[in-house]
Design an enzyme around this catalytic site. Structure first.
Site: not given
Ligand SMILES: Cc1cc2nc3c(=O)[nH]c(=O)nc-3n(C[C@H](O)[C@H](O)[C@H](O)COP(=O)(O)OP(=O)(O)OC[C@H]3O[C@@H](n4cnc5c(N)ncnc54)[C@H](O)[C@@H]3O)c2cc1C
Length: 309
Positions: A98, A131-132, A160, A181, A184, A198, A228-229, A290
C-alpha cells in the site's frame, strides 16, 4: 445490506474502535479466519501449504497511512527481508504493497524511493503489486505506478471496477504494458464517482476484464489478474476465455486467504492460475472490518465467537 456496509465501512476508519476492539478475544478469534497469524512466518507457512495445491501467494503486511518517515522506511526494509525469504523458500510468492504505508501522505517522491527499493529487489519475473486505496489516492497512486512501470516492467497495479473512471485508467495504462489486478473496490465511495449498485459494479468488472484479457493475449497487458471471490463472475470469465481461445493458464484468479477455499483449489486443479493474498501483521483492524463489510454475514460468524469464547 447497503446500510450495514456503510456502517461497517465507517467503523473501519474509527480510531476508538481500532484501539479497543482488537483486544476482545472474540474479535481476535474472528480475524484468524482471514489471516493465518500476525507474523510473517505464519504467512510463509500458509504459503507452503497452499503451494502443495498449486496455489501461489501474494503477501501483504497490514498497515496504512503512516505519518512518520522512519515507519515507512521500516516497512520498506521489512518487504526487502520478505523478498529475501521468498527467494530462499523457492515458493512462487509475490508481495502487494500500500503506498500510504510507504509514505505517500508524507511525500510522493519519498514514497516512490521506497517503492523503487522494493522493485529493485524483486525477481524480474515476479510482480510487485501496488494496492489501490480510497478514491482520494487514485491519482497519486497511478502517477507513482506509471513512474515505476517506466523503469520496472514487473510493477503491477490494482484497479477498482466500482469507479466510473477505471475504464479510462485501463486504456491509459495499456500503452505502457502494465500488469493489472482488477477488483470491485473495498472503500466507501459516493455515487458521484462510483457505481452505487452491485449489478453495475459487476457488469463493469466483466467489461474491464474482457478488455484486460484481450490486451494480455496481444501482449499489451503483461499480466491480467482478477481479485474476486464472485463464483458466477469467475464462471463467466472462464466461459469467455474459452470462447476466445485463451489458454486456461492465462486466466488468473486471486482471492483472500480463508475465503472460498474450495473454489481456489478447484481453479488450481482445473489448470487456471490460482493465487491467494495472505495478510499478516498487527495492524489488522481496518482491513478486517472491510472484510466484514464485503459480506455482512461475516458479522454473524463473529457474534457466534462471542458466545464460544
Ligand atoms: C487478491 C485481492 C486483492 C485485493 N486488493 C484490493 C485493493 O488493492 N483495493 C481494494 O479496494 N480492494 C481490494 N480487494 C477487495 C475487493 O475490492 C473486494 O472488496 C472483495 O474482493 C470483495 O469483492 P468480490 O469481488 O469478492 O465480490 P462480492 O460481490 O463482494 O462477493 C461475491 C461473493 O464472494 C464472497 N465474499 C466476498 N467477500 C467476502 C468476505 N469478506 N468474506 C466471505 N465471503 C466473501 C461471498 O460469497 C460473496 O457473495 C482485493 C481483493 C482480493 C481478492
Amino acid at each position: 445490506m447497503a446500510l450495514m456496509r456503510s456502517i461497517l465501512l465507517a467503523a473501519s476508519t474509527n480510531t476508538w474502535l481500532r484501539e479497543h476492539a482488537v483486544n476482545y478475544p472474540f474479535v481476535r478469534k474472528s480475524v484468524s479466519r482471514f489471516m493465518p497469524g500476525e507474523s510473517f512466518d505464519s504467512a510463509l507457512a500458509a504459503a507452503r501449504t497452499l503451494g502443495q495445491k498449486n496455489i501461489a501467494c501474494i503477501f501483504t503486511h497490514l498497515g496504512e497511512n503512516v505519518s512518520d518517515r522512519r515507519e515507512a522506511q521500516q516497512v520498506t526494509e521489512h518487504y526487502l527481508g520478505v523478498l529475501e525469504k521468498i527467494r530462499d523458500s523457492g515458493l512462487p510468492c509475490e508481495v502487494s504493497v500500500k503506498l500510504t504505508q510507504l509514505g505517500l501522505d508524507l511525500s510522493p517522491d519519498f514514497c516512490f524511493e521506497n517503492l523503487e527499493r522494493i522493485m529493485q529487489q524483486e525477481e524480474k519475473d515476479s510482480i510487485v503489486w501496488v494496492d489501490m486505496e480510497a478514491s482520494n489516492y487514485v491519482d497519486a497512486t497511478l502517477d507513482i505506478y506509471k513512474r515505476a512501470l517506466q523503469k520496472y516492467p514487473n510493477a503491477g497495479i490494482c484497479l477498482q471496477s466500482y469507479l466510473y473512471r477505471t475504464k479510462k485508467d485501463v486504456e491509459d495504462l495499456l500503452p505502457l504494458r502494465p500488469s493489472i489486478r482488477l477488483v470491485k473496490g473495498a472503500y466507501k465511495e459516493p455515487p458521484e464517482i462510483a457505481y452505487p449498485k452491485k449489478e453495475d459494479v459487476d457488469n463493469n468488472y466483466f467489461e474491464l476484464a474482457k478488455l484486460m484479457l484481450a490486451a494480455q493475449s496481444k501482449g499489451t497487458c503483461l499480466r491480467a489478474a482478477f481479485g474476486t471471490h464472485d463464483v458466477p463472475v469467475i464462471r463467466r470469465l472462464a466461459a469467455h476465455a474459452e470462447l476466445s481461445g485463451y489458454p486456461r493458464k492465462s486466466l488468473e484468479i486471486q482471492m483472500l486467504y480463508g475465503i472460498q477455499r474450495e473454489e481456489q483449489e478447484r481453479l488450481a486443479r482445473d489448470g487456471y492460475r490460482s493465487g491467494v493474498l495472505v495478510a499478516y501483521g498487527t495492524y489488522w483492524y481496518p482491513w478486517f472490518v472491510r472484510r466484514l463489510a464485503e459480506r455482512p454475514a461475516n458479522l454473524w460468524f463473529m457474534l457466534r465467537n462471542v458466545f464460544a469464547s
